[in-house]
Design an enzyme around this catalytic site. Structure first.
Site, PDB file in Angstrom:
ATOM      1  N   TRP A  24       0.826  -1.219   0.000  1.00 41.18           N
ATOM      2  CA  TRP A  24       0.000   0.000   0.000  1.00 41.18           C
ATOM      3  C   TRP A  24       0.857   1.264   0.000  1.00 41.18           C
ATOM      4  O   TRP A  24       0.607   2.189   0.770  1.00 41.18           O
ATOM      5  CB  TRP A  24      -0.946   0.010   1.227  1.00 41.18           C
TER       6      TRP A  24
ATOM      7  N   THR B 208       2.059   4.605  -1.539  1.00 43.27           N
ATOM      8  CA  THR B 208       1.718   5.666  -2.487  1.00 43.27           C
ATOM      9  C   THR B 208       2.963   6.063  -3.281  1.00 43.27           C
ATOM     10  O   THR B 208       4.046   6.220  -2.696  1.00 43.27           O
ATOM     11  CB  THR B 208       1.160   6.893  -1.721  1.00 43.27           C
TER      12      THR B 208
ATOM     13  N   CYS C  84       7.698  11.285  10.792  1.00 42.46           N
ATOM     14  CA  CYS C  84       7.375  11.647   9.401  1.00 42.46           C
ATOM     15  C   CYS C  84       5.853  11.597   9.197  1.00 42.46           C
ATOM     16  O   CYS C  84       5.267  12.465   8.545  1.00 42.46           O
ATOM     17  CB  CYS C  84       8.053  10.703   8.417  1.00 42.46           C
TER      18      CYS C  84
ATOM     19  N   ALA D  56       2.813  14.320   7.716  1.00 45.08           N
ATOM     20  CA  ALA D  56       1.819  14.082   6.664  1.00 45.08           C
ATOM     21  C   ALA D  56       0.401  14.223   7.195  1.00 45.08           C
ATOM     22  O   ALA D  56      -0.491  14.731   6.512  1.00 45.08           O
ATOM     23  CB  ALA D  56       2.032  12.697   6.056  1.00 45.08           C
TER      24      ALA D  56
ATOM     25  N   ARG E 165     -31.945  22.356  -8.945  1.00 42.40           N
ATOM     26  CA  ARG E 165     -32.803  21.167  -9.062  1.00 42.40           C
ATOM     27  C   ARG E 165     -34.212  21.474  -8.510  1.00 42.40           C
ATOM     28  O   ARG E 165     -34.362  21.825  -7.339  1.00 42.40           O
ATOM     29  CB  ARG E 165     -32.178  20.019  -8.271  1.00 42.40           C
TER      30      ARG E 165
ATOM     31  N   GLU F 214      -2.205   6.825   7.299  1.00 41.96           N
ATOM     32  CA  GLU F 214      -1.591   7.734   8.286  1.00 41.96           C
ATOM     33  C   GLU F 214      -2.227   7.563   9.660  1.00 41.96           C
ATOM     34  O   GLU F 214      -2.440   8.529  10.380  1.00 41.96           O
ATOM     35  CB  GLU F 214      -1.727   9.203   7.858  1.00 41.96           C
ATOM     36  N   GLY F 215      -2.555   6.325  10.001  1.00 41.32           N
ATOM     37  CA  GLY F 215      -3.211   6.027  11.284  1.00 41.32           C
ATOM     38  C   GLY F 215      -4.710   6.003  11.100  1.00 41.32           C
ATOM     39  O   GLY F 215      -5.310   7.005  10.690  1.00 41.32           O
TER      40      GLY F 215
HETATM   41  C1  LIG Z   1      -4.545   4.238  -0.717  1.00 37.47           C
HETATM   42  C2  LIG Z   1      -3.575   3.975   0.412  1.00 37.47           C
HETATM   43  C3  LIG Z   1      -2.312   4.543   0.374  1.00 37.47           C
HETATM   44  C4  LIG Z   1      -1.386   4.256   1.387  1.00 37.47           C
HETATM   45  N1  LIG Z   1      -0.116   4.800   1.329  1.00 37.47           N
HETATM   46  C5  LIG Z   1       0.826   4.383   2.223  1.00 37.47           C
HETATM   47  C6  LIG Z   1       2.185   4.813   2.094  1.00 37.47           C
HETATM   48  O1  LIG Z   1       2.525   5.614   1.213  1.00 37.47           O
HETATM   49  N2  LIG Z   1       3.115   4.309   2.949  1.00 37.47           N
HETATM   50  C7  LIG Z   1       2.797   3.421   3.949  1.00 37.47           C
HETATM   51  O2  LIG Z   1       3.681   2.999   4.674  1.00 37.47           O
HETATM   52  N3  LIG Z   1       1.497   3.009   4.105  1.00 37.47           N
HETATM   53  C8  LIG Z   1       0.523   3.468   3.265  1.00 37.47           C
HETATM   54  N4  LIG Z   1      -0.781   3.038   3.400  1.00 37.47           N
HETATM   55  C9  LIG Z   1      -1.092   2.035   4.424  1.00 37.47           C
HETATM   56  C10 LIG Z   1      -1.865   2.574   5.607  1.00 37.47           C
HETATM   57  O3  LIG Z   1      -1.078   3.433   6.380  1.00 37.47           O
HETATM   58  C11 LIG Z   1      -2.387   1.358   6.394  1.00 37.47           C
HETATM   59  O4  LIG Z   1      -3.406   0.773   5.578  1.00 37.47           O
HETATM   60  C12 LIG Z   1      -2.942   1.715   7.754  1.00 37.47           C
HETATM   61  O5  LIG Z   1      -1.912   2.037   8.650  1.00 37.47           O
HETATM   62  C13 LIG Z   1      -3.787   0.581   8.363  1.00 37.47           C
HETATM   63  O6  LIG Z   1      -3.101  -0.617   8.296  1.00 37.47           O
HETATM   64  P1  LIG Z   1      -3.835  -1.942   7.712  1.00 37.47           P
HETATM   65  O7  LIG Z   1      -4.450  -1.586   6.414  1.00 37.47           O
HETATM   66  O8  LIG Z   1      -2.837  -3.029   7.739  1.00 37.47           O
HETATM   67  O9  LIG Z   1      -5.000  -2.223   8.712  1.00 37.47           O
HETATM   68  P2  LIG Z   1      -4.908  -3.049  10.088  1.00 37.47           P
HETATM   69  O10 LIG Z   1      -3.789  -2.516  10.920  1.00 37.47           O
HETATM   70  O11 LIG Z   1      -4.946  -4.491   9.785  1.00 37.47           O
HETATM   71  O12 LIG Z   1      -6.280  -2.603  10.770  1.00 37.47           O
HETATM   72  C14 LIG Z   1      -7.540  -3.150  10.350  1.00 37.47           C
HETATM   73  C15 LIG Z   1      -8.616  -2.575  11.281  1.00 37.47           C
HETATM   74  O13 LIG Z   1      -8.323  -2.953  12.641  1.00 37.47           O
HETATM   75  C16 LIG Z   1      -8.252  -1.793  13.449  1.00 37.47           C
HETATM   76  N5  LIG Z   1      -7.255  -1.956  14.513  1.00 37.47           N
HETATM   77  C17 LIG Z   1      -5.952  -2.305  14.396  1.00 37.47           C
HETATM   78  N6  LIG Z   1      -5.364  -2.317  15.607  1.00 37.47           N
HETATM   79  C18 LIG Z   1      -6.302  -1.943  16.515  1.00 37.47           C
HETATM   80  C19 LIG Z   1      -6.310  -1.733  17.911  1.00 37.47           C
HETATM   81  N7  LIG Z   1      -5.217  -1.892  18.664  1.00 37.47           N
HETATM   82  N8  LIG Z   1      -7.473  -1.360  18.508  1.00 37.47           N
HETATM   83  C20 LIG Z   1      -8.593  -1.170  17.774  1.00 37.47           C
HETATM   84  N9  LIG Z   1      -8.649  -1.340  16.438  1.00 37.47           N
HETATM   85  C21 LIG Z   1      -7.511  -1.709  15.811  1.00 37.47           C
HETATM   86  C22 LIG Z   1      -7.845  -0.678  12.504  1.00 37.47           C
HETATM   87  O14 LIG Z   1      -8.187   0.604  13.027  1.00 37.47           O
HETATM   88  C23 LIG Z   1      -8.645  -1.044  11.264  1.00 37.47           C
HETATM   89  O15 LIG Z   1      -9.964  -0.595  11.398  1.00 37.47           O
HETATM   90  C24 LIG Z   1      -1.753   3.382   2.442  1.00 37.47           C
HETATM   91  C25 LIG Z   1      -3.051   2.854   2.493  1.00 37.47           C
HETATM   92  C26 LIG Z   1      -3.957   3.151   1.492  1.00 37.47           C
HETATM   93  C27 LIG Z   1      -5.337   2.563   1.561  1.00 37.47           C
END
Ligand SMILES: Cc1cc2nc3c(=O)[nH]c(=O)nc-3n(C[C@H](O)[C@H](O)[C@H](O)COP(=O)(O)OP(=O)(O)OC[C@H]3O[C@@H](n4cnc5c(N)ncnc54)[C@H](O)[C@@H]3O)c2cc1C
Length: 400
Positions: free
Chosen positions: A178, A180, A254, A258, A284, A379-380
């Site tokens: 994931w 960007t 970092c 962002a 409308r 970004e969290g």
């Molecule tokens: C379009 C796009 C661009 C991105 N670009 C970048 C990038 O440039 N660089 C980069 O490094 N990353 C990037 N990301 C990744 C993004 O930062 C992560 O998707 C994000 O941190 C969430 O991680 P995950 O998808 O693995 O979800 P998970 O960590 O698997 O979480 C899944 C769900 O569980 C919840 N959850 C997890 N832990 C807990 C907890 N302790 N308590 C309660 N709920 C919890 C989460 O809030 C979420 O709802 C990008 C993502 C997208 C969709």
């Protein structure tokens, strides 16, 4: 008692911009307003006419990068090395106007400036800064930032990407997901576990063993490149390591940069939705009246204008704290959590105002709504920012 003259002075003139209900524009300096207007003008000419098509075709216009560079938008808030060195609110205004057009464009600028460039600017050697920052600022080179992995997103401490010393070099193995700009990046800032803790490395595109694969079938941020990065025994000299980055605090710092741009950007996306819905509701006609004349529609608009304007106040306030070097991570969490959550709600509500037309790419709200789903997650996530705020309030970490 106030004199007649005094009373006259207290009477405000007509509202200049109904969307700016609280006159938040008056909180901006002349330079900040100029930057905001310049960015908006550029986007109106160069990007807005094409953005729905780029979204539909899942196309990021790489050729825009040097134009964004010439406008000073890449690494805009950084000092030196060809960067514009503006204040935090000026940078926020640029993010706001970019995301008013599309979150994908703002994501490109955020990742380039606040993640790729900031990581080099803050943690890099002088040689690394000289090699990369001027080209990245000019948009001649593109950067990305790899922290998330297929199995570790919210919890980057578990990362499996490893860098092992081999004589004077490092050997990098693993994958990032994931990311960007990944597929178009000339250089990737990559975070890896080492025996000494988490370290950052600058990996050039041509490094043997480094490959990327773009993620297809996204229904969000379609005008932005998102990729997997794969490292298969990539040999890097020690000079590729960011010398001042030690531990997970480095990539997290970092991300705070962002997130700051995101809380302004989300306001821009919400503003564009509300502007579109207001114009649509005026034109409308149903039941022989513009739908804007119905109380239920006006309630939607009033609620959305209140949350849009409070989001803007919050962003500017946090921007001023950042300019005074007083901003705390939990305050950035408040800004990111609130402003993205409100923007998502506004985008969805505006879509309802447009009825069936609201599901068409001919109008911006559904595109913004879909984009903001990514912004809510990257970004969290909202949940993680909620836990950051919870920890600040209670002193107890509830992450595990
Ligand atoms: C379009 C796009 C661009 C991105 N670009 C970048 C990038 O440039 N660089 C980069 O490094 N990353 C990037 N990301 C990744 C993004 O930062 C992560 O998707 C994000 O941190 C969430 O991680 P995950 O998808 O693995 O979800 P998970 O960590 O698997 O979480 C899944 C769900 O569980 C919840 N959850 C997890 N832990 C807990 C907890 N302790 N308590 C309660 N709920 C919890 C989460 O809030 C979420 O709802 C990008 C993502 C997208 C969709």
């Amino acid at each position: 008692m106030s004199s007649a003259g005094g009373a006259a002075k207290e009477t405000p003139g007509p509202m200049k911009d109904p969307l700016d209900l609280l006159d938040t524009t008056s909180l901006l300096t002349g330079e900040e307003r100029d930057i905001k207007a310049t960015v908006a003008r550029f986007l109106a000419d160069r990007v807005r006419p094409h953005i729905a098509g780029w979204f539909e075709d899942a196309h990021f216009p790489r050729e825009l990068a040097p134009e964004l560079g010439r406008l000073g938008l890449l690494g805009m808030h950084l000092e030196g090395y060809g960067c514009a060195g503006t204040g935090a609110v000026a940078y926020g205004m640029a993010c706001l106007e970019l995301e008013a057009v599309d979150s994908g464009l703002r994501s490109f600028v955020s990742v380039q400036g606040s993640l790729a460039m900031f990581s080099i600017w803050r943690y890099g050697s002088e040689e690394q800064k000289q090699q990369w920052l001027p080209r990245l600022a000019a948009g001649e080179a593109i950067g990305c930032f790899g922290l998330t992995e297929p199995d570790f997103g919210s919890n980057p401490a578990g990362m499996r990407t490893r860098a092992v010393r081999d004589g004077g070099d490092w050997i990098l193995d693993g994958a990032k997901m994931w990311i960007t700009n990944g597929g178009i990046a000339d250089v990737a800032t990559v975070w890896a576990a080492t025996e000494e803790g988490v370290r950052g490395f600058l990996v050039p595109r041509a490094a043997p063993g480094f490959s990327t694969r773009d993620i297809e079938r996204k229904l969000s941020l379609r005008a932005s490149v998102t990729s997997e990065l794969v490292f298969d025994g990539v040999r890097l000299p020690d000079s590729a390591r960011l010398p001042d980055a030690r531990g997970l605090g480095a990539p997290l710092s970092c991300l705070n940069e962002a997130r700051f741009g995101i809380m302004f950007g989300a306001v821009g996306a919400a503003r564009d939705c509300l502007q579109t819905a207001l114009a649509y509701a005026d034109a409308r006609i149903q039941f022989d009246q513009p739908i804007s004349a119905f109380q239920l529609t006006q309630r939607k608009f009033a609620d959305m204008a209140v949350s849009l304007n409070t989001a803007m106040l919050l962003a500017v306030h946090l921007g001023r704290l950042k300019e005074q070097h007083r901003i705390r991570p939990e305050q950035i969490s408040v800004g990111k959590l609130n402003n993205v959550r409100e923007a998502v709600a506004i985008a969805r509500e505006c879509r309802t105002v447009l009825g069936a037309n609201g599901v068409s790419l001919d109008y911006s709200p559904i595109r913004h709504a879909n984009n903001l789903e990514s912004v809510l997650t990257y970004e969290g996530t909202s949940e993680i920012h909620t836990l950051v705020i919870g920890q600040a309030l209670t002193g107890r970490a509830a992450f595990t």
